[in-house]
Design a protein around this motif. Structure first.
Motif, PDB file in Angstrom:
ATOM      1  N   LEU A   1      17.418  -1.545  33.405  1.00 37.91           N
ATOM      2  CA  LEU A   1      17.753  -1.619  31.978  1.00 37.91           C
ATOM      3  C   LEU A   1      18.407  -0.346  31.464  1.00 37.91           C
ATOM      4  O   LEU A   1      18.571  -0.182  30.254  1.00 37.91           O
TER       5      LEU A   1
ATOM      6  N   VAL B   1      21.602   0.916  31.599  1.00 37.62           N
ATOM      7  CA  VAL B   1      22.849   0.768  30.839  1.00 37.62           C
ATOM      8  C   VAL B   1      22.666  -0.098  29.599  1.00 37.62           C
ATOM      9  O   VAL B   1      23.099   0.288  28.509  1.00 37.62           O
ATOM     10  N   PRO B   2      22.018  -1.299  29.694  1.00 35.60           N
ATOM     11  CA  PRO B   2      21.815  -2.085  28.462  1.00 35.60           C
ATOM     12  C   PRO B   2      21.081  -1.319  27.369  1.00 35.60           C
ATOM     13  O   PRO B   2      21.419  -1.427  26.190  1.00 35.60           O
ATOM     14  N   SER B   3      20.087  -0.523  27.761  1.00 31.67           N
ATOM     15  CA  SER B   3      19.337   0.239  26.763  1.00 31.67           C
ATOM     16  C   SER B   3      20.211   1.296  26.114  1.00 31.67           C
ATOM     17  O   SER B   3      20.137   1.530  24.899  1.00 31.67           O
TER      18      SER B   3
ATOM     19  N   LEU C   1      23.460   1.146  25.715  1.00 31.10           N
ATOM     20  CA  LEU C   1      24.374   0.469  24.804  1.00 31.10           C
ATOM     21  C   LEU C   1      23.664   0.092  23.504  1.00 31.10           C
ATOM     22  O   LEU C   1      24.256   0.130  22.423  1.00 31.10           O
ATOM     23  N   ALA C   2      22.369  -0.262  23.617  1.00 31.20           N
ATOM     24  CA  ALA C   2      21.595  -0.549  22.405  1.00 31.20           C
ATOM     25  C   ALA C   2      21.440   0.704  21.559  1.00 31.20           C
ATOM     26  O   ALA C   2      21.479   0.641  20.321  1.00 31.20           O
TER      27      ALA C   2
ATOM     28  N   ARG D   1      24.523   0.958  19.641  1.00 30.84           N
ATOM     29  CA  ARG D   1      24.665  -0.060  18.592  1.00 30.84           C
ATOM     30  C   ARG D   1      23.732   0.207  17.412  1.00 30.84           C
ATOM     31  O   ARG D   1      24.136   0.100  16.247  1.00 30.84           O
TER      32      ARG D   1
ATOM     33  N   TRP E   1      16.485   3.749  18.124  1.00 32.12           N
ATOM     34  CA  TRP E   1      16.213   3.312  19.491  1.00 32.12           C
ATOM     35  C   TRP E   1      15.205   4.220  20.185  1.00 32.12           C
ATOM     36  O   TRP E   1      14.311   3.734  20.894  1.00 32.12           O
TER      37      TRP E   1
ATOM     38  N   GLU F   1      31.587   0.394  25.346  1.00 33.40           N
ATOM     39  CA  GLU F   1      31.176  -0.548  26.370  1.00 33.40           C
ATOM     40  C   GLU F   1      31.718  -0.130  27.733  1.00 33.40           C
ATOM     41  O   GLU F   1      32.861   0.293  27.858  1.00 33.40           O
TER      42      GLU F   1
END
Length: 448
Positions: free
Chosen positions: A75, A77-79, A81-82, A85, A91, A236
């Motif tokens: 997780l 990279v997804p984290s 990116l969050a 965002r 976060w 991204e």
């Protein structure tokens, strides 16, 4: 002349704003990283009692200690990116609250499978914390100031080992109080403060310079102007970005060397209390106190070695000498048998194994720019997390086979030798990239 005067004024303003940002932000960032590292590693102090109370043997402990890094890596990279965002403030606060709750729930471990599940969930909850902190560094600090900021942030895990080990050992001595085991008290009393710190950070940590009330508009503007990586958007990471970053052999080799470092160093700090316990030390507090030697070596390393690095031109020679230092420390530990001498060699090995960490990032940041930096640094960190899984697992396997916790030093020897063998390949890759002009010109707005 006017232009030079204007540039001097802007540089002076930037230096002042950077000092203010360092003074205000670094303590907050260190506080949250300190708590995360404390909650991540306090399981090391519980290893012996978990074996006695719920039947978790050395191999199962090693797998559970390392499996934390699998969810974290998946997780990563997804984290991050969050974090882009929603903003790093929200976060990072979310991460702290959820991992604090899960760390507290570790007190309810009943056996191997509940141990595995909670360690995986803890890794998932904490995923992205370090990249989010690094993302904040790119929002606030110019490239030339980032290695210093990262070096200060790395003092947090070192202090967590220095302070957390004896504190955790003291909490372990509450065994039997209220019908709870000592390790249950430790997980509860070290997990709940993380929730509180997370809530406080939500109100205290500004996302960007423009959000900081303690900066003037001019100071905020000059910080954002010179922290340029985020200024061009495009957060991204596409497959093309990853491929472009990985075409640099230097990025791949730095990642592999970092992987091997984490195999050795993460395994060391997860198994140090068990090694000390096998030196016929029985008091949990004394074990924690002596295990703090790993943190002392780590702390001295991140304070001293990056400052030496700044004065040297050849990154690979420097990296090679530090790897030799870790290898020598491991050899000396194996060659000696006196408990106090071995405590000293634990600290020396940690000095080199932990002190080199800011330099990995400095070397990588020097050769990656823009979105390739985001992709390349995420790749390097992911390899490091996989090393963090492999290290405790291999240490646990060697203990199971030999019956000795300190047999994990053979893992350190092997990882150090392999890492040292990769350093000349890294030097060759860097020379080839520089000769081909692959580094190119600095991105617009970067001031070296």
């Amino acid at each position: 002349m006017t232009t030079e005067s204007g540039n001097d004024d802007a540089s002076a303003l930037h230096r002042l704003a950077t000092r203010k940002a360092m003074a205000k932000l670094i303590p907050l960032m260190c506080a949250i990283y300190f708590m995360s590292f404390l909650d991540r590693t306090n399981v090391a102090l519980a290893k012996t009692q978990l074996a006695l109370d719920v039947g978790i043997d050395a191999a199962a402990y090693g797998l559970g200690a390392g499996i934390f890094f699998i969810g974290y890596a998946l997780l990563e990279v997804p984290s991050n990116l969050a974090a882009h965002r929603f903003g790093p403030r929200l976060w990072i606060a979310r991460i702290a609250v959820t991992w604090g709750v899960l760390s507290t729930l570790m007190m309810f471990v009943q056996g191997v499978w509940s141990f595995y599940v909670l360690r995986v969930l803890l890794g998932i909850a904490e995923a992205g914390l370090f990249p989010a902190l690094m993302y904040m560094v790119t929002l606030w600090f110019a490239p030339k100031d980032r290695p210093v900021a990262v070096g200060w942030i790395y003092t947090a895990p070192a202090l967590a080992l220095v302070i957390g080990s004896p504190v955790g050992g003291a909490l372990m001595q509450m065994n039997g109080l209220g019908g709870l085991h000592g390790w249950q008290w430790m997980f509860m009393l070290e997990g709940l403060p993380s929730v509180i710190v997370g809530v406080l950070l939500y109100f205290m940590l500004p996302d960007r310079p423009r959000d900081a009330r303690w900066l003037s508009p001019a100071q905020a503007a000059v910080l954002e102007e010179r922290a340029v990586i985020d200024a061009h958007g495009h957060p991204e990471l596409t497959s093309a970005d990853w491929i472009a970053a990985l075409k640099r052999h230097s990025t791949v080799l730095i990642g592999l060397i970092y992987f091997l470092n984490q195999v050795a160093f993460v395994g060391l700090y997860f198994f140090a209390p068990a090694m000390i316990h096998q030196m016929n030390v029985t008091s949990p507090f004394v074990i924690g106190l002596l295990a703090g030697s790993v943190g002392i070596g780590f702390l001295l390393g991140v304070l001293i070695l990056p400052r030496i690095h700044r004065r040297l031109d050849n990154d690979c020679v420097y990296l090679g000498w530090l790897t030799v230092g870790m290898l020598a420390g491991a050899c000396a530990y194996i060659a000696t048998h006196g408990p106090m001498a071995r405590i000293v060699w634990l600290a020396v090995t940690s000095f080199f194994g932990g002190g080199v960490l800011p330099s990995y990032w400095a070397i990588a940041m020097k050769r990656l720019q823009g979105i390739q930096a985001a992709a390349g640094l995420a790749f390097i960190n992911t390899l490091g997390l996989l090393g963090g899984f492999a290290g405790p697992y291999l240490f646990g396997m060697t203990e199971t086979l030999s019956g000795r916790s300190d047999s994990g030093f053979t893992v350190i020897l092997a990882a150090s030798v392999l890492g040292l063998a990769l350093v000349p390949l890294l030097a060759k890759a860097i020379r080839r990239e520089e000769g081909a002009g692959s580094i190119g010109m600095p991105a617009p707005g970067i001031h070296h």
